[in-house]
Motif scaffolding. Structure first.
Motif, PDB file in Angstrom:
ATOM      1  N   PHE A  51       0.764  -1.261   0.064  1.00  0.00           N
ATOM      2  CA  PHE A  51      -0.045   0.048   0.113  1.00  0.00           C
ATOM      3  C   PHE A  51       1.087   1.267   0.058  1.00  0.00           C
ATOM      4  CE2 PHE A  51      -2.577  -3.101   2.678  1.00  0.00           C
ATOM      5  CZ  PHE A  51      -3.261  -3.401   1.642  1.00  0.00           C
ATOM      6  N   ASP A  52       0.385   2.293  -0.623  1.00  0.00           N
ATOM      7  CA  ASP A  52       0.873   3.516  -0.512  1.00  0.00           C
ATOM      8  C   ASP A  52       0.858   4.216   0.951  1.00  0.00           C
ATOM      9  OD1 ASP A  52       2.182   3.501  -3.020  1.00  0.00           O
ATOM     10  OD2 ASP A  52       0.321   4.727  -3.904  1.00  0.00           O
ATOM     11  N   PHE A  53      -0.538   4.163   1.426  1.00  0.00           N
ATOM     12  CA  PHE A  53      -0.775   4.636   2.614  1.00  0.00           C
ATOM     13  C   PHE A  53      -1.750   3.809   3.383  1.00  0.00           C
ATOM     14  CE2 PHE A  53       0.150   8.513   0.063  1.00  0.00           C
ATOM     15  CZ  PHE A  53       1.019   8.944   0.651  1.00  0.00           C
ATOM     16  N   TYR A  54      -1.410   3.563   4.650  1.00  0.00           N
ATOM     17  CA  TYR A  54      -2.234   2.715   5.548  1.00  0.00           C
ATOM     18  C   TYR A  54      -2.225   3.126   6.841  1.00  0.00           C
ATOM     19  CZ  TYR A  54       2.062   0.501   6.096  1.00  0.00           C
ATOM     20  OH  TYR A  54       3.508   0.154   6.412  1.00  0.00           O
ATOM     21  N   GLU A  55      -3.419   2.795   7.512  1.00  0.00           N
ATOM     22  CA  GLU A  55      -3.568   3.079   9.332  1.00  0.00           C
ATOM     23  C   GLU A  55      -3.035   2.268  10.019  1.00  0.00           C
ATOM     24  OE1 GLU A  55      -6.883   6.301  10.169  1.00  0.00           O
ATOM     25  OE2 GLU A  55      -7.630   4.604   9.264  1.00  0.00           O
ATOM     26  N   GLN A  56      -1.664   1.915  10.055  1.00  0.00           N
ATOM     27  CA  GLN A  56      -1.073   1.049  10.971  1.00  0.00           C
ATOM     28  C   GLN A  56      -1.446   1.370  12.394  1.00  0.00           C
ATOM     29  OE1 GLN A  56       0.354  -1.549   9.864  1.00  0.00           O
ATOM     30  NE2 GLN A  56       1.754  -2.607  11.634  1.00  0.00           N
ATOM     31  N   LEU A  57      -1.297   2.488  13.035  1.00  0.00           N
ATOM     32  CA  LEU A  57      -1.589   2.944  14.341  1.00  0.00           C
ATOM     33  C   LEU A  57      -2.916   2.643  14.706  1.00  0.00           C
ATOM     34  CD1 LEU A  57      -0.165   4.362  16.644  1.00  0.00           C
ATOM     35  CD2 LEU A  57      -1.067   6.222  15.803  1.00  0.00           C
ATOM     36  N   LYS A  58      -3.887   2.782  13.958  1.00  0.00           N
ATOM     37  CA  LYS A  58      -5.333   2.171  14.243  1.00  0.00           C
ATOM     38  C   LYS A  58      -5.185   0.734  14.392  1.00  0.00           C
ATOM     39  CE  LYS A  58      -9.956   3.322  12.783  1.00  0.00           C
ATOM     40  NZ  LYS A  58     -10.811   3.982  11.716  1.00  0.00           N
ATOM     41  N   ALA A  59      -4.756   0.018  13.543  1.00  0.00           N
ATOM     42  CA  ALA A  59      -4.828  -1.345  13.499  1.00  0.00           C
ATOM     43  C   ALA A  59      -3.949  -1.786  14.828  1.00  0.00           C
ATOM     44  CB  ALA A  59      -3.945  -1.965  12.346  1.00  0.00           C
ATOM     45  N   SER A 107      -1.259  -6.666  14.020  1.00  0.00           N
ATOM     46  CA  SER A 107      -1.864  -5.389  13.360  1.00  0.00           C
ATOM     47  C   SER A 107      -1.641  -5.696  11.902  1.00  0.00           C
ATOM     48  CB  SER A 107      -1.131  -4.191  13.903  1.00  0.00           C
ATOM     49  OG  SER A 107       0.132  -4.153  13.354  1.00  0.00           O
ATOM     50  N   CYS A 108      -0.705  -6.275  11.306  1.00  0.00           N
ATOM     51  CA  CYS A 108      -0.751  -6.379   9.875  1.00  0.00           C
ATOM     52  C   CYS A 108      -1.738  -7.451   9.318  1.00  0.00           C
ATOM     53  CB  CYS A 108       0.828  -6.937   9.671  1.00  0.00           C
ATOM     54  SG  CYS A 108       1.962  -5.630   9.723  1.00  0.00           S
ATOM     55  N   GLY A 109      -2.016  -8.438  10.371  1.00  0.00           N
ATOM     56  CA  GLY A 109      -3.241  -9.321  10.134  1.00  0.00           C
ATOM     57  C   GLY A 109      -4.485  -8.775  10.172  1.00  0.00           C
ATOM     58  N   LEU A 110      -4.733  -7.786  10.909  1.00  0.00           N
ATOM     59  CA  LEU A 110      -5.863  -7.057  10.977  1.00  0.00           C
ATOM     60  C   LEU A 110      -6.109  -6.270   9.710  1.00  0.00           C
ATOM     61  CD1 LEU A 110      -6.287  -5.729  14.334  1.00  0.00           C
ATOM     62  CD2 LEU A 110      -7.853  -7.177  13.442  1.00  0.00           C
ATOM     63  N   LEU A 111      -5.129  -5.623   9.087  1.00  0.00           N
ATOM     64  CA  LEU A 111      -4.957  -4.971   7.827  1.00  0.00           C
ATOM     65  C   LEU A 111      -5.322  -6.042   6.653  1.00  0.00           C
ATOM     66  CD1 LEU A 111      -1.588  -2.718   7.987  1.00  0.00           C
ATOM     67  CD2 LEU A 111      -4.093  -2.028   7.959  1.00  0.00           C
ATOM     68  N   PHE A 112      -4.768  -7.158   6.778  1.00  0.00           N
ATOM     69  CA  PHE A 112      -4.929  -8.136   5.703  1.00  0.00           C
ATOM     70  C   PHE A 112      -6.586  -8.599   5.647  1.00  0.00           C
ATOM     71  CE2 PHE A 112      -5.688 -12.553   4.502  1.00  0.00           C
ATOM     72  CZ  PHE A 112      -5.012 -12.600   3.315  1.00  0.00           C
ATOM     73  N   ILE A 113      -7.125  -8.658   7.114  1.00  0.00           N
ATOM     74  CA  ILE A 113      -8.644  -8.873   7.191  1.00  0.00           C
ATOM     75  C   ILE A 113      -9.288  -7.925   6.580  1.00  0.00           C
ATOM     76  CG2 ILE A 113     -10.269  -9.386   8.623  1.00  0.00           C
ATOM     77  CD1 ILE A 113      -8.201 -10.974  10.392  1.00  0.00           C
ATOM     78  N   LYS A 137      -9.522   3.896   0.262  1.00  0.00           N
ATOM     79  CA  LYS A 137     -10.764   2.774   0.483  1.00  0.00           C
ATOM     80  C   LYS A 137     -10.547   2.404   2.054  1.00  0.00           C
ATOM     81  CE  LYS A 137      -9.470   0.535  -3.715  1.00  0.00           C
ATOM     82  NZ  LYS A 137      -9.055  -0.672  -4.552  1.00  0.00           N
ATOM     83  N   LYS A 138     -11.730   2.213   2.417  1.00  0.00           N
ATOM     84  CA  LYS A 138     -11.953   2.042   4.003  1.00  0.00           C
ATOM     85  C   LYS A 138     -12.563   0.452   3.930  1.00  0.00           C
ATOM     86  CE  LYS A 138     -14.120   4.533   6.667  1.00  0.00           C
ATOM     87  NZ  LYS A 138     -15.319   5.572   7.333  1.00  0.00           N
ATOM     88  N   GLY A 139     -11.719  -0.342   4.647  1.00  0.00           N
ATOM     89  CA  GLY A 139     -12.254  -1.644   4.475  1.00  0.00           C
ATOM     90  C   GLY A 139     -13.054  -2.201   5.853  1.00  0.00           C
ATOM     91  N   ALA A 140     -13.088  -3.294   5.857  1.00  0.00           N
ATOM     92  CA  ALA A 140     -14.206  -4.097   6.964  1.00  0.00           C
ATOM     93  C   ALA A 140     -14.105  -3.558   8.194  1.00  0.00           C
ATOM     94  CB  ALA A 140     -14.121  -5.571   6.919  1.00  0.00           C
ATOM     95  N   LEU A 141     -12.737  -3.274   8.853  1.00  0.00           N
ATOM     96  CA  LEU A 141     -12.455  -2.536  10.111  1.00  0.00           C
ATOM     97  C   LEU A 141     -12.338  -1.217  10.170  1.00  0.00           C
ATOM     98  CD1 LEU A 141      -9.874  -5.412  11.148  1.00  0.00           C
ATOM     99  CD2 LEU A 141     -12.354  -5.407  11.617  1.00  0.00           C
ATOM    100  N   ASN A 142     -12.838  -0.416   9.280  1.00  0.00           N
ATOM    101  CA  ASN A 142     -12.904   0.950   9.119  1.00  0.00           C
ATOM    102  C   ASN A 142     -11.454   1.296   9.058  1.00  0.00           C
ATOM    103  OD1 ASN A 142     -15.555   1.439   8.725  1.00  0.00           O
ATOM    104  ND2 ASN A 142     -15.904   1.507  10.717  1.00  0.00           N
ATOM    105  N   ILE A 143     -10.334   0.840   8.580  1.00  0.00           N
ATOM    106  CA  ILE A 143      -9.114   1.240   8.573  1.00  0.00           C
ATOM    107  C   ILE A 143      -9.046   1.680   7.182  1.00  0.00           C
ATOM    108  CG2 ILE A 143      -6.559   0.550   8.762  1.00  0.00           C
ATOM    109  CD1 ILE A 143      -7.474  -1.611  10.781  1.00  0.00           C
TER     110      ILE A 143
END
Length: 174
Positions: free
Chosen positions: A27-35, A93-99, A165-171
């Motif tokens: 990804f170019d940008f992602y909310e790792q801190l939220k995960a 947290s990376c697993g949550l990003l995947f989910i 994009k906002k995924g299933a966990l609002n990340i």
């Protein structure tokens, strides 16, 4: 037979962990801190309950050496903290990003704001660099981890406008 099964399971677990740790790099940008906050909310209470349960069972047996018991508990908590904050938190947290990216149809969200902070820590050798972009969106701080290529074009106090994009966990991710 058991050793072979354990060895194969360990190798598959290591491969899965490596995949999950490096998954966000696509990804170019992602909310790792939220995960990471989501992981903390669910994982740390479970650990606290397990520690309290262990202390209760040990004291209930009345087989406690009170001179070394507090040191053992403190050592276990410190060791778990080191393992949790260096390895487990990142993997989960990376697993949550995947989910987050695979479970639900993605909702497109437009992010408009001002860049308030840029973190560029170059990686050397085997260490991967850390690149973060903090955006103020109507008084709300959004922190996105990124990669070197995506963050090069931004500067402080610049307007930030991007569809994400906002995924299933609002990340959020792009």
């Amino acid at each position: 037979m058991k050793i072979k099964f354990i060895l194969i399971s360990a190798i598959l677990l290591i491969v899965l962990c490596v995949f999950l740790v490096f998954y966000p790099l696509r990804f170019d940008f992602y909310e790792q801190l939220k995960a990471k906050k989501i992981v903390d909310i669910f994982f740390l209470p479970i650990v606290i309950i397990l520690i309290i349960n262990y202390i209760h069972k040990t004291v209930k047996k009345r087989d406690v050496n009170w001179k070394i018991f507090p040191k053992e508990i403190l050592f276990a908590i410190v060791l778990f903290g080191i393992i949790y904050f260096t390895i487990l938190r990142s993997v989960f947290s990376c697993g949550l990003l995947f989910i987050n990216c695979t479970l639900k149809e993605k909702e497109i969200v437009e992010i408009n704001g001002t860049i308030t902070d840029i973190v560029k820590i170059e990686g050397h050798g085997k260490v991967i660099g850390k690149y973060e972009l903090t955006i103020n969106k109507n008084g709300k701080e959004l922190s996105f981890e990124s990669n070197k290529k995506a963050i090069e074009n931004f500067s402080l106090n610049e307007k930030f406008k991007m569809k994400m994009k906002k995924g299933a966990l609002n990340i959020l991710y792009k």
